[in-house]
Design a protein around this motif. Sequence first.
Motif, PDB file in Angstrom:
ATOM      1  N   SER A 187      36.614 -18.491  -8.728  1.00  0.00           N
ATOM      2  CA  SER A 187      36.758 -17.908  -7.401  1.00  0.00           C
ATOM      3  C   SER A 187      38.197 -18.044  -6.905  1.00  0.00           C
ATOM      4  CB  SER A 187      35.797 -18.604  -6.431  1.00  0.00           C
ATOM      5  OG  SER A 187      35.965 -18.119  -5.120  1.00  0.00           O
ATOM      6  N   ILE A 188      38.803 -19.203  -7.126  1.00  0.00           N
ATOM      7  CA  ILE A 188      40.194 -19.405  -6.719  1.00  0.00           C
ATOM      8  C   ILE A 188      41.113 -18.454  -7.468  1.00  0.00           C
ATOM      9  CG2 ILE A 188      42.106 -21.056  -6.771  1.00  0.00           C
ATOM     10  CD1 ILE A 188      40.005 -23.258  -6.251  1.00  0.00           C
ATOM     11  N   GLN A 189      40.910 -18.316  -8.757  1.00  0.00           N
ATOM     12  CA  GLN A 189      41.745 -17.413  -9.552  1.00  0.00           C
ATOM     13  C   GLN A 189      41.619 -15.968  -9.082  1.00  0.00           C
ATOM     14  OE1 GLN A 189      40.175 -18.602 -13.441  1.00  0.00           O
ATOM     15  NE2 GLN A 189      42.227 -19.240 -14.048  1.00  0.00           N
ATOM     16  N   ALA A 190      40.405 -15.524  -8.830  1.00  0.00           N
ATOM     17  CA  ALA A 190      40.195 -14.137  -8.387  1.00  0.00           C
ATOM     18  C   ALA A 190      40.854 -13.888  -7.040  1.00  0.00           C
ATOM     19  CB  ALA A 190      38.697 -13.838  -8.319  1.00  0.00           C
ATOM     20  N   HIS A 191      40.731 -14.839  -6.139  1.00  0.00           N
ATOM     21  CA  HIS A 191      41.330 -14.728  -4.809  1.00  0.00           C
ATOM     22  C   HIS A 191      42.851 -14.614  -4.921  1.00  0.00           C
ATOM     23  CE1 HIS A 191      41.902 -15.624  -0.516  1.00  0.00           C
ATOM     24  NE2 HIS A 191      42.745 -16.574  -0.860  1.00  0.00           N
ATOM     25  N   SER A 202      47.135 -30.602  -5.732  1.00  0.00           N
ATOM     26  CA  SER A 202      47.970 -30.638  -6.938  1.00  0.00           C
ATOM     27  C   SER A 202      47.225 -31.118  -8.174  1.00  0.00           C
ATOM     28  CB  SER A 202      49.194 -31.525  -6.695  1.00  0.00           C
ATOM     29  OG  SER A 202      48.806 -32.863  -6.430  1.00  0.00           O
ATOM     30  N   ASP A 203      45.890 -31.067  -8.148  1.00  0.00           N
ATOM     31  CA  ASP A 203      45.120 -31.470  -9.320  1.00  0.00           C
ATOM     32  C   ASP A 203      45.503 -30.615 -10.527  1.00  0.00           C
ATOM     33  OD1 ASP A 203      43.879 -33.155  -7.575  1.00  0.00           O
ATOM     34  OD2 ASP A 203      41.907 -32.187  -7.660  1.00  0.00           O
ATOM     35  N   LEU A 204      45.583 -31.234 -11.678  1.00  0.00           N
ATOM     36  CA  LEU A 204      46.009 -30.537 -12.891  1.00  0.00           C
ATOM     37  C   LEU A 204      45.172 -29.296 -13.190  1.00  0.00           C
ATOM     38  CD1 LEU A 204      47.866 -30.467 -15.400  1.00  0.00           C
ATOM     39  CD2 LEU A 204      46.215 -31.983 -16.526  1.00  0.00           C
ATOM     40  N   PRO A 205      43.823 -29.350 -13.116  1.00  0.00           N
ATOM     41  CA  PRO A 205      43.045 -28.133 -13.393  1.00  0.00           C
ATOM     42  C   PRO A 205      43.352 -26.992 -12.418  1.00  0.00           C
ATOM     43  CG  PRO A 205      41.637 -30.062 -13.548  1.00  0.00           C
ATOM     44  CD  PRO A 205      42.932 -30.521 -12.946  1.00  0.00           C
ATOM     45  N   ILE A 206      43.682 -27.322 -11.156  1.00  0.00           N
ATOM     46  CA  ILE A 206      44.043 -26.287 -10.180  1.00  0.00           C
ATOM     47  C   ILE A 206      45.361 -25.638 -10.595  1.00  0.00           C
ATOM     48  CG2 ILE A 206      44.657 -25.833  -7.780  1.00  0.00           C
ATOM     49  CD1 ILE A 206      41.722 -26.471  -8.044  1.00  0.00           C
ATOM     50  N   LEU A 207      46.349 -26.442 -10.954  1.00  0.00           N
ATOM     51  CA  LEU A 207      47.639 -25.889 -11.372  1.00  0.00           C
ATOM     52  C   LEU A 207      47.485 -25.051 -12.636  1.00  0.00           C
ATOM     53  CD1 LEU A 207      50.043 -28.925 -10.783  1.00  0.00           C
ATOM     54  CD2 LEU A 207      49.359 -27.119  -9.205  1.00  0.00           C
ATOM     55  N   GLN A 208      46.694 -25.519 -13.566  1.00  0.00           N
ATOM     56  CA  GLN A 208      46.473 -24.753 -14.799  1.00  0.00           C
ATOM     57  C   GLN A 208      45.769 -23.427 -14.513  1.00  0.00           C
ATOM     58  OE1 GLN A 208      44.316 -27.856 -16.885  1.00  0.00           O
ATOM     59  NE2 GLN A 208      46.063 -28.292 -18.213  1.00  0.00           N
ATOM     60  N   ALA A 209      44.825 -23.448 -13.589  1.00  0.00           N
ATOM     61  CA  ALA A 209      44.093 -22.227 -13.253  1.00  0.00           C
ATOM     62  C   ALA A 209      44.993 -21.206 -12.573  1.00  0.00           C
ATOM     63  CB  ALA A 209      42.904 -22.558 -12.365  1.00  0.00           C
ATOM     64  N   LEU A 210      45.935 -21.663 -11.743  1.00  0.00           N
ATOM     65  CA  LEU A 210      46.781 -20.747 -10.991  1.00  0.00           C
ATOM     66  C   LEU A 210      48.018 -20.306 -11.755  1.00  0.00           C
ATOM     67  CD1 LEU A 210      46.652 -22.189  -7.362  1.00  0.00           C
ATOM     68  CD2 LEU A 210      45.348 -20.321  -8.360  1.00  0.00           C
ATOM     69  N   LEU A 211      48.402 -21.049 -12.769  1.00  0.00           N
ATOM     70  CA  LEU A 211      49.638 -20.752 -13.505  1.00  0.00           C
ATOM     71  C   LEU A 211      49.749 -19.294 -13.964  1.00  0.00           C
ATOM     72  CD1 LEU A 211      52.269 -21.740 -14.845  1.00  0.00           C
ATOM     73  CD2 LEU A 211      50.883 -22.393 -16.839  1.00  0.00           C
ATOM     74  N   PRO A 212      48.690 -18.671 -14.510  1.00  0.00           N
ATOM     75  CA  PRO A 212      48.840 -17.282 -14.964  1.00  0.00           C
ATOM     76  C   PRO A 212      48.926 -16.261 -13.833  1.00  0.00           C
ATOM     77  CG  PRO A 212      46.941 -18.368 -16.001  1.00  0.00           C
ATOM     78  CD  PRO A 212      47.353 -19.206 -14.843  1.00  0.00           C
ATOM     79  N   LYS A 267      54.620 -32.761 -11.993  1.00  0.00           N
ATOM     80  CA  LYS A 267      53.279 -32.205 -12.189  1.00  0.00           C
ATOM     81  C   LYS A 267      53.353 -30.744 -12.633  1.00  0.00           C
ATOM     82  CE  LYS A 267      50.462 -35.086  -9.119  1.00  0.00           C
ATOM     83  NZ  LYS A 267      49.516 -35.104  -7.983  1.00  0.00           N
ATOM     84  N   VAL A 268      54.249 -29.976 -12.024  1.00  0.00           N
ATOM     85  CA  VAL A 268      54.387 -28.571 -12.406  1.00  0.00           C
ATOM     86  C   VAL A 268      54.927 -28.466 -13.829  1.00  0.00           C
ATOM     87  CG1 VAL A 268      55.621 -26.432 -11.932  1.00  0.00           C
ATOM     88  CG2 VAL A 268      54.649 -27.745 -10.048  1.00  0.00           C
ATOM     89  N   ARG A 269      55.932 -29.251 -14.152  1.00  0.00           N
ATOM     90  CA  ARG A 269      56.508 -29.181 -15.501  1.00  0.00           C
ATOM     91  C   ARG A 269      55.516 -29.649 -16.560  1.00  0.00           C
ATOM     92  NH1 ARG A 269      59.008 -25.379 -14.696  1.00  0.00           N
ATOM     93  NH2 ARG A 269      61.177 -25.309 -13.982  1.00  0.00           N
ATOM     94  N   ALA A 270      54.497 -30.409 -16.162  1.00  0.00           N
ATOM     95  CA  ALA A 270      53.457 -30.806 -17.112  1.00  0.00           C
ATOM     96  C   ALA A 270      52.590 -29.622 -17.530  1.00  0.00           C
ATOM     97  CB  ALA A 270      52.580 -31.904 -16.513  1.00  0.00           C
ATOM     98  N   VAL A 271      52.525 -28.583 -16.695  1.00  0.00           N
ATOM     99  CA  VAL A 271      51.731 -27.405 -17.058  1.00  0.00           C
ATOM    100  C   VAL A 271      52.599 -26.263 -17.568  1.00  0.00           C
ATOM    101  CG1 VAL A 271      49.884 -27.985 -15.449  1.00  0.00           C
ATOM    102  CG2 VAL A 271      51.687 -26.441 -14.712  1.00  0.00           C
ATOM    103  N   SER A 272      53.900 -26.278 -17.238  1.00  0.00           N
ATOM    104  CA  SER A 272      54.797 -25.230 -17.726  1.00  0.00           C
ATOM    105  C   SER A 272      56.244 -25.702 -17.634  1.00  0.00           C
ATOM    106  CB  SER A 272      54.636 -23.945 -16.915  1.00  0.00           C
ATOM    107  OG  SER A 272      55.641 -23.002 -17.257  1.00  0.00           O
ATOM    108  N   GLN A 273      56.991 -25.502 -18.703  1.00  0.00           N
ATOM    109  CA  GLN A 273      58.416 -25.819 -18.708  1.00  0.00           C
ATOM    110  C   GLN A 273      59.251 -24.674 -18.159  1.00  0.00           C
ATOM    111  OE1 GLN A 273      60.111 -28.749 -19.562  1.00  0.00           O
ATOM    112  NE2 GLN A 273      58.041 -29.561 -19.399  1.00  0.00           N
TER     113      GLN A 273
END
Length: 400
Positions: free
Chosen positions: A28-32, A54-64, A79-85
Amino acid sequence: MKKVTAYIRSRKAAEPEPFCAHLYDLQSIQAHVADRVATLPAPCRLFYAIKANSDLPILQALLPHVHGFEVASLGEVRKVRAVSQEVPILFGGPGKTDEEIHGAIEHRVTLLHVESLHELRRAAYIAEQRGVTLPILLRVNLRGPLPSATLAMAGRPTQFGIDEARIPEAIQLAQSLPALDLQGFHLHSLSNNLDATAHVELVAYYCRRVREWAEAYGVHVRYLNAGGGIGVNYAALDEQFDWGSFVGALGPMLEREALPDMTVFFECGRYLTAHGGWYAVEVLDIKQNHGKTYAIVRGGTHQFRLPVSWQHSHPFQVLSMERWDYPFARTEITDTPITVVGQLCTPKDVLATDITVPRLRIGDVIVFQYTGAYGWAISHHDFLSHPHADLVYLDGTEEL
């Protein structure tokens, strides 16, 4: 809500422990967010302000889906650099340390939002030491007038940004420091605005002020960060910020008011994730004191601080649970105003006040809605050393 209900019922059927969890519907968050990004006018970019959650799964879900992330500490940068450089990062907030400015350079932060003249000089000094040119925006505390909102960061004395009266001095100082590259301005002035028309007018006001500075001081403004500030209506969940009207008016306004080749950033937090979260807590006791009825739940403001922080009654639904493991009668109330409180040893541990419920029993689960932002993230988890709430991330019908 169906995913959340199914998960709670499944857990309660299998486990006797009182239920207590923050739950997030990642789809739902991704679609929104994907819809908001797709409908923004061309010169705009949408960043997620990770302070909201800033939970890791939230950042990973929103990254794309988002164009980047906005952070307010070196810890959030990491935290951000942990999901994307590579994902773009905007770094704001008052009182940055030397370590944080060094960290911004090391982690290739896209833009540093400078909040004072002293910070401007320190950023230039550190960048020069490291032999780099640091791209910056100047954060401005505008004099206004500004729309009213739940929180105001500008238009009055606050710790945020550089007083508008000193912006000419700040621009000239930045232009004199060769280790800095002044690329525009940051004008995040308020929070939780629910009026779409007023928000378009606010961005138009930003555009006009920025144009004046650009023309007066020869600044090539590549970026205007219009901040976040788009709100969530906790008092009436079916009356939310009118995004369609906002973007419909935003495009034509920017064609009139924006500088050529200027990109406008929005750094939203609450608006992107609030709707996709629930805080669900089991009722441990129901009792009357001095004419008021209290529902005491497994949890409280140490796990969900937003209601006491904003001094509101947070919206909730009651999920009826049939499990009852005791040999004596179950306390039940009907059509009664209840105040929902937690387990802490303070009378301020209140989540909702005098809300009438058709029916409530000990053992039922109260599910607070729109808790995906500023819920667990801002709470004092270890106060009284109670167990932490579970953090549950739902994708489809399965727990990740």
